[in-house]
Write a protein that holds these residues in place. Structure first.
Motif, mmCIF file in Angstrom:
data_model
loop_
_atom_site.group_PDB
_atom_site.id
_atom_site.type_symbol
_atom_site.label_atom_id
_atom_site.label_comp_id
_atom_site.label_asym_id
_atom_site.label_seq_id
_atom_site.Cartn_x
_atom_site.Cartn_y
_atom_site.Cartn_z
ATOM 1 N N UNK A 166 38.357 45.097 52.464
ATOM 2 C CA UNK A 166 39.781 45.428 52.649
ATOM 3 C C UNK A 166 40.728 44.951 51.553
ATOM 4 N N UNK A 167 40.260 44.115 50.606
ATOM 5 C CA UNK A 167 41.182 43.592 49.595
ATOM 6 C C UNK A 167 41.904 44.734 48.860
ATOM 7 N N UNK A 168 41.142 45.727 48.427
ATOM 8 C CA UNK A 168 41.721 46.820 47.631
ATOM 9 C C UNK A 168 42.813 47.549 48.414
ATOM 10 N N UNK A 169 42.455 47.930 49.648
ATOM 11 C CA UNK A 169 43.397 48.691 50.470
ATOM 12 C C UNK A 169 44.633 47.852 50.793
ATOM 13 N N UNK A 170 44.376 46.586 51.140
ATOM 14 C CA UNK A 170 45.459 45.693 51.579
ATOM 15 C C UNK A 170 46.430 45.408 50.433
ATOM 16 N N UNK A 207 51.466 50.283 31.822
ATOM 17 C CA UNK A 207 51.082 50.754 33.158
ATOM 18 C C UNK A 207 49.618 51.196 33.178
ATOM 19 N N UNK A 208 49.216 51.902 32.103
ATOM 20 C CA UNK A 208 47.825 52.383 32.032
ATOM 21 C C UNK A 208 46.869 51.209 31.937
ATOM 22 N N UNK A 209 47.259 50.220 31.131
ATOM 23 C CA UNK A 209 46.435 49.022 30.958
ATOM 24 C C UNK A 209 46.285 48.269 32.277
ATOM 25 N N UNK A 210 47.415 48.167 32.989
ATOM 26 C CA UNK A 210 47.415 47.456 34.262
ATOM 27 C C UNK A 210 46.561 48.179 35.299
ATOM 28 N N UNK A 255 41.715 48.231 38.554
ATOM 29 C CA UNK A 255 40.516 48.952 38.995
ATOM 30 C C UNK A 255 39.263 48.102 38.729
ATOM 31 N N UNK A 256 39.208 47.547 37.514
ATOM 32 C CA UNK A 256 38.046 46.708 37.153
ATOM 33 C C UNK A 256 37.985 45.445 38.002
ATOM 34 N N UNK A 257 39.167 44.905 38.343
ATOM 35 C CA UNK A 257 39.209 43.690 39.174
ATOM 36 C C UNK A 257 38.544 43.950 40.520
ATOM 37 N N UNK A 258 38.860 45.103 41.122
ATOM 38 C CA UNK A 258 38.279 45.415 42.432
ATOM 39 C C UNK A 258 36.763 45.647 42.331
ATOM 40 N N UNK A 259 36.337 46.337 41.279
ATOM 41 C CA UNK A 259 34.889 46.575 41.116
ATOM 42 C C UNK A 259 34.167 45.237 40.944
#
Lengths: 250, 232
Positions: free
Chosen positions: A142-146, B7-10, B15-19
């Motif tokens: 849920x981290x991403x969604x939250x 904004x694009x960099x962020x 995205x990479x942080x979540x992966x």
């Protein structure tokens, strides 16, 4: 070979140390990525360095407290496992409680090396891990969604965060108030309603710590000695903890 | 750098942080749950799954509820990267959360912004590394250190790490937000005084205390906003 010798064997250190090293590597990866991204977004490197220094000094004293938790558990569980548990996901107030409950379920009267068996230890270790993993499991799902939902959508972020920022500050005030209220309630009523005979040390420690913090703030804001800000929390805590030692000696 | 590029960099960073966060969190869970079985193999006896299930029902469920509350409360404070890291490394309430909040204030960044995410991640990562290093050094030096650290004279100091931390933090937060702080502090003090049995559940009492503080903060925020709109 005694059970404690087995639990303190080089193989145990290798298993637990390997996982701790893996987590240290995760921290380094996140640290480097965040630093680079901060610079790329135009953040002041001096500010970033200040964050790192203040976080390091902030964490030193509580870490020694956590080390005591490792020492406390090492008598019954050996050193490597408590070391791992308190380095990864663990929490000081949690480990002893769960280890004790797990020991009871494993058929032991109490958490002690005298009663420990290999299966008892393996069961305790599994239960300690199983009970604490839910925060990380929730993060996975849920981290991403939250965080997406909570984000102010300010992109690289100069925009105002509106009520979100105030809400977080308020939440923290609620957290601190709950604990300070518990110290006060503990002193007044823990040995019977309004007996005023409970432990007053936490209250005194909090008061001394707050007083020293006030001094740091005065130095930083009125005397413009800004470098003290990096050490204000650690310094205040140290003073509060020293007060606790003095109370203990009385 | 232009805003569009930033904004694009962020977006790419997030995205990479979540992966990374997900993959590394899964690996950590696998390692943590797998370790007792590997150790069991080493010791010649695997965990008793029946006892583990009974133990989970007796204490695990409470911690599961607590974990849900912690996730909901702390993730917004920490942001994505800080959140993944904090839940991997633990010790949230006694260290990571105050550390991140302190760093946020020191850097003067706002919750929900990219800067907050960066500061929070740097803070949690540094804090975790310091703990890992201190624990590793402590474990290495455990035998000679034990008499000093376990001396009776020093025990009150280590038993009061959390009050020392919250005393300092209380001063910082109360002085800037005294109107928000008065009611939760008063209500919690009265509650713990009248029902001292609640002291052992302080971590759960954070929820009503925090809700009260947020309610008051929201009322003040709305009033200010309405006042500004009326002036405009």
């Amino acid at each position: 070979m005694s059970i404690l010798s087995q639990l303190n064997s080089p193989a145990m250190y290798a298993i637990c140390g390997g996982i701790v090293a893996f987590v240290a590597l995760i921290c380094i990866v996140f640290l480097v990525r965040a630093w680079k991204a901060g610079l790329a977004l135009g953040m002041d490197p001096v500010k970033l360095k200040r964050v790192v220094v203040s976080s390091a000094t902030f964490s030193a004293l509580p870490s020694v407290g956590i080390l005591l938790g490792v020492i406390a558990l090492s008598g019954s569980l050996g050193t490597p496992w408590p070391w791992l548990r308190l380095s990864v996901i663990g929490a000081l107030h949690y480990e002893t409680q769960v280890a004790q409950a797990a020991a009871e379920q494993a058929g032991m009267k109490s958490l002690s090396a005298a009663e420990m068996t290999p299966q008892g230890f393996a069961t305790i270790a599994l239960l300690m891990s199983l009970c604490i993993i839910w925060g990380i499991v929730l993060s996975i799902f849920f981290n991403k969604r939250y965080t997406k939902k909570l984000s102010s959508g300010s992109g690289s972020g100069k925009g105002a965060a509106g009520f979100g920022d105030l809400a977080m500050t308020a939440m923290f005030i609620g957290l601190v108030s709950a604990y300070i209220g518990s110290y006060l309630g503990g002193f007044i009523s823990s040995n019977g309603l309004f007996t005023f005979s409970g432990d007053w040390t936490p209250l005194l420690v909090a008061a001394v710590s707050a007083g020293v913090m006030a001094l740091f703030v005065y130095l930083a804001e009125k005397k413009h000695i800004t470098w003290v800000e990096n050490f204000s929390i650690a310094g205040s805590m140290l003073a509060g903890m020293a007060a606790a030692v003095l109370v203990g000696l009385l | 750098m232009e805003q569009k590029q930033k904004d694009a960099l962020w977006a790419q960073y997030s995205k990479q942080t979540h992966v990374l966060g997900r993959v590394l969190s899964i690996l950590t869970v696998v390692l943590l749950l797998g370790a007792p079985f590997v150790i069991g193999g080493l010791l010649g006896a695997y965990p008793d799954l029946g006892a583990t299930a009974r133990g989970f029902l007796s204490v695990g469920l409470v911690w599961t509820v607590s974990s849900v509350a912690e996730f909901l409360i702390y993730t917004p404070m920490l942001g994505a990267g800080g959140g993944y890291l904090a839940f991997i490394t633990g010790n949230l309430i006694n260290m990571k959360i105050p550390c991140a909040v302190n760093a946020r204030d020191l850097a003067g960044v706002k919750t929900g912004t990219a800067e907050n995410e960066i500061v929070s991640t740097l803070s949690i990562a540094t804090s975790s590394l310091v703990t890992i290093v201190i624990l590793a050094l402590g474990v290495l030096a455990l035998q000679p250190l034990q008499p000093v650290l376990q001396s009776p004279a020093l025990q009150p100091a280590f038993a009061n790490v959390v009050p020392a931390l919250f005393g300092a933090m209380a001063y910082q937060y109360y002085r800037k937000n005294i109107v928000v702080a008065i009611a939760p502090l008063a209500v919690m003090s009265v509650l713990f005084t009248l029902v001292p049995g609640l002291i052992s559940s302080t971590s759960f009492m954070i929820i009503p205390s925090g809700a009260l503080a947020i309610g008051i903060a929201y009322t003040i925020y709305k009033k200010k906003k309405t006042g500004k709109e009326a002036q405009a």
